[in-house]
Design a protein around this motif. Structure first.
Motif, PDB file in Angstrom:
ATOM      1  N   CYS A 181     -19.342  63.290 -72.871  1.00  0.00           N
ATOM      2  CA  CYS A 181     -20.216  63.055 -74.019  1.00  0.00           C
ATOM      3  C   CYS A 181     -21.104  61.837 -73.754  1.00  0.00           C
ATOM      4  N   THR A 182     -22.400  62.015 -73.912  1.00  0.00           N
ATOM      5  CA  THR A 182     -23.358  60.932 -73.701  1.00  0.00           C
ATOM      6  C   THR A 182     -24.139  60.666 -74.975  1.00  0.00           C
ATOM      7  N   GLU A 183     -24.767  59.496 -75.021  1.00  0.00           N
ATOM      8  CA  GLU A 183     -25.565  59.151 -76.199  1.00  0.00           C
ATOM      9  C   GLU A 183     -26.734  60.115 -76.380  1.00  0.00           C
ATOM     10  N   ALA A 184     -27.248  60.626 -75.281  1.00  0.00           N
ATOM     11  CA  ALA A 184     -28.379  61.556 -75.351  1.00  0.00           C
ATOM     12  C   ALA A 184     -27.933  62.966 -75.722  1.00  0.00           C
ATOM     13  N   GLY A 185     -26.613  63.187 -75.767  1.00  0.00           N
ATOM     14  CA  GLY A 185     -26.116  64.507 -76.133  1.00  0.00           C
ATOM     15  C   GLY A 185     -26.248  65.537 -75.030  1.00  0.00           C
ATOM     16  N   THR A 186     -26.450  65.101 -73.776  1.00  0.00           N
ATOM     17  CA  THR A 186     -26.586  66.039 -72.668  1.00  0.00           C
ATOM     18  C   THR A 186     -25.217  66.483 -72.168  1.00  0.00           C
ATOM     19  N   PHE A 187     -25.212  67.599 -71.456  1.00  0.00           N
ATOM     20  CA  PHE A 187     -23.973  68.154 -70.920  1.00  0.00           C
ATOM     21  C   PHE A 187     -24.326  68.883 -69.630  1.00  0.00           C
ATOM     22  N   PRO A 188     -23.422  68.879 -68.647  1.00  0.00           N
ATOM     23  CA  PRO A 188     -23.741  69.589 -67.399  1.00  0.00           C
ATOM     24  C   PRO A 188     -24.054  71.061 -67.666  1.00  0.00           C
ATOM     25  N   GLU A 189     -24.992  71.571 -66.893  1.00  0.00           N
ATOM     26  CA  GLU A 189     -25.345  72.992 -67.039  1.00  0.00           C
ATOM     27  C   GLU A 189     -24.388  73.873 -66.249  1.00  0.00           C
ATOM     28  N   PHE A 190     -23.928  73.371 -65.090  1.00  0.00           N
ATOM     29  CA  PHE A 190     -22.987  74.101 -64.238  1.00  0.00           C
ATOM     30  C   PHE A 190     -21.784  73.211 -63.933  1.00  0.00           C
ATOM     31  N   PHE A 191     -20.653  73.848 -63.711  1.00  0.00           N
ATOM     32  CA  PHE A 191     -19.440  73.155 -63.308  1.00  0.00           C
ATOM     33  C   PHE A 191     -18.968  73.757 -61.994  1.00  0.00           C
ATOM     34  N   GLN A 192     -18.658  72.899 -61.009  1.00  0.00           N
ATOM     35  CA  GLN A 192     -18.222  73.374 -59.687  1.00  0.00           C
ATOM     36  C   GLN A 192     -16.807  72.894 -59.403  1.00  0.00           C
ATOM     37  N   GLN A 193     -15.999  73.803 -58.882  1.00  0.00           N
ATOM     38  CA  GLN A 193     -14.680  73.468 -58.374  1.00  0.00           C
ATOM     39  C   GLN A 193     -14.409  74.348 -57.156  1.00  0.00           C
ATOM     40  N   ASP A 194     -13.518  73.895 -56.272  1.00  0.00           N
ATOM     41  CA  ASP A 194     -13.225  74.716 -55.095  1.00  0.00           C
ATOM     42  C   ASP A 194     -12.134  75.733 -55.423  1.00  0.00           C
ATOM     43  N   GLY A 195     -11.621  76.388 -54.399  1.00  0.00           N
ATOM     44  CA  GLY A 195     -10.676  77.473 -54.633  1.00  0.00           C
ATOM     45  C   GLY A 195      -9.221  77.079 -54.580  1.00  0.00           C
ATOM     46  N   ALA A 196      -8.892  75.822 -54.841  1.00  0.00           N
ATOM     47  CA  ALA A 196      -7.501  75.382 -54.819  1.00  0.00           C
ATOM     48  C   ALA A 196      -6.685  76.180 -55.839  1.00  0.00           C
ATOM     49  N   PRO A 197      -5.407  76.465 -55.565  1.00  0.00           N
ATOM     50  CA  PRO A 197      -4.586  77.286 -56.457  1.00  0.00           C
ATOM     51  C   PRO A 197      -4.589  76.850 -57.929  1.00  0.00           C
ATOM     52  N   PRO A 198      -4.491  75.536 -58.241  1.00  0.00           N
ATOM     53  CA  PRO A 198      -4.508  75.162 -59.663  1.00  0.00           C
ATOM     54  C   PRO A 198      -5.798  75.559 -60.381  1.00  0.00           C
ATOM     55  N   HIS A 199      -6.897  75.669 -59.646  1.00  0.00           N
ATOM     56  CA  HIS A 199      -8.188  76.023 -60.245  1.00  0.00           C
ATOM     57  C   HIS A 199      -8.281  77.511 -60.569  1.00  0.00           C
ATOM     58  N   TYR A 200      -7.362  78.284 -59.998  1.00  0.00           N
ATOM     59  CA  TYR A 200      -7.457  79.738 -60.082  1.00  0.00           C
ATOM     60  C   TYR A 200      -6.629  80.330 -61.227  1.00  0.00           C
ATOM     61  N   GLY A 201      -5.912  79.470 -61.959  1.00  0.00           N
ATOM     62  CA  GLY A 201      -5.091  79.962 -63.055  1.00  0.00           C
ATOM     63  C   GLY A 201      -5.906  80.732 -64.084  1.00  0.00           C
ATOM     64  N   CYS A 202      -5.316  81.768 -64.650  1.00  0.00           N
ATOM     65  CA  CYS A 202      -6.025  82.608 -65.638  1.00  0.00           C
ATOM     66  C   CYS A 202      -6.515  81.791 -66.825  1.00  0.00           C
ATOM     67  N   GLN A 203      -5.662  80.879 -67.306  1.00  0.00           N
ATOM     68  CA  GLN A 203      -6.055  80.057 -68.457  1.00  0.00           C
ATOM     69  C   GLN A 203      -7.194  79.108 -68.100  1.00  0.00           C
ATOM     70  N   VAL A 204      -7.171  78.625 -66.886  1.00  0.00           N
ATOM     71  CA  VAL A 204      -8.251  77.724 -66.433  1.00  0.00           C
ATOM     72  C   VAL A 204      -9.571  78.474 -66.408  1.00  0.00           C
TER      73      VAL A 204
END
Length: 334
Positions: A215-238
């Protein structure tokens, strides 16, 4: 030098015999002392004292050509030439000590997947030159209280870059896992992870720590989110959570944009941040885990927006090179 010494000795004896026959021995001793002083002056001031002559240089370069991984210390012990002289020869001939590069082995279809991702990124950059600064790049890394893998003693001496690589992975010992992100000119985090990271813990980290910190004062937010293929990143809930937060706009394993496996050279955290942080963190002897965390926090706080802009430009350069080299490794040409 021997010729000079001989001439001086001959002159001194002739003068003594002719002019002072009664004190020949005393005068001879005085003149011989003078000769020794001249010899010392020659050794300190005449080019003859230099070992780095042409014949020696040729021999040194030939030896390193035959065994380019030999250290200057070992070469000095074997040849009797000082390390200073060896370095002078190598520097004069524009030979440089290249570092070993540790690379992950690429599987058969990895180059195609890397090329596909790079072409997607290139298209986005053509549509929006500021695209790189709208991605939140993320990753985790292990920091050890005992230090890090040291590559400083691995060198390959040559007049041209031999592109020396080792397709292997390094291992650590006692670890403290850290999550960090780079979003434009901001460092997100660091956040410290207790124990082994699993999908449930990773989801909690995103929900409770990472995204609230965006959260920023300007109210901006990333347009894209990047993560690699590590097992914790692959969970269905994630993946379901990321679908809600970044519908159609997250990069990862089985995401809307597929992240190419074994591609640390395409994420700024791997090709810049982790190495930069470890160089600073391990600049002092780490006392304990708390000291390690403080070092990491201070190192992150010291990174300027200008540096992060340069990192974004480097990522764009790597995207282009990946396309040019058909998805193969690019570290050796950077």
């Amino acid at each position: 030098m021997n010729a000079v010494t001989g001439s001086l000795q001959q002159i001194s004896m002739q003068d003594t015999l002719r002019d002072h026959p009664s004190s020949m021995l005393q005068s001879a001793n005085c003149l011989l002392s003078f000769v020794k002083l001249v010899q010392c002056w020659i050794c300190q001031n005449v080019d003859a004292r230099k070992l780095t002559n042409e014949e020696t240089s040729v021999a040194v370069l030939a030896s390193f050509s035959k065994s380019p991984q030999r250290s200057t210390r070992r070469m000095s012990l074997e040849s009797g030439i000082s390390r200073t002289s060896l370095r002078q020869i190598l520097t004069t001939q524009k030979w440089l000590p290249y570092k070993l590069q540790l690379l992950q082995h690429l599987n058969e279809d990895d180059p195609d997947r890397r090329t596909e991702f790079a072409e997607w990124a290139k298209q986005k950059l053509e549509q929006d030159p500021q695209f790189t600064q709208k991605i939140l790049f993320s990753d985790e890394a292990n920091f050890s209280v005992n230090g890090e893998v040291n590559k400083q003693n691995h060198r390959y001496w040559s007049d041209t870059n031999p592109h020396w690589m080792d397709p292997s992975k390094t291992a650590g010992t006692t670890k403290e896992m850290v999550w960090c992100g780079i979003w434009g000119t901001m460092i997100v985090g660091p956040f410290f992870i207790n124990g082994n990271l699993k999908a449930t813990g990773y989801l909690k980290l995103l929900q409770d720590d990472v995204f609230p910190s965006l959260c920023t004062e300007a109210g901006t937010f990333p347009e894209f989110f990047q993560q690699d293929g590590a097992p914790p990143h692959y969970g269905c809930q994630v993946r379901a959570f990321l679908d809600e937060q970044f519908p159609g706009k997250w990069i990862g394993r089985r995401g809307p944009v597929e992240w190419p496996p074994r591609s640390p050279n395409l994420t700024p955290l791997d090709f810049y941040l982790w190495g930069h942080l470890k160089a600073i963190v391990y600049g002092v002897k780490i006392r304990d885990v708390q000291h390690l965390k403080l070092q990491i926090l201070d190192a992150c706080a010291g990174i300027s927006p200008a540096v992060l802009l340069s990192v974004c430009e480097e990522w764009e350069k790597r995207v282009a090179l990946t396309i040019q080299h058909n998805g193969q490794h690019i570290e050796h040409i950077l």
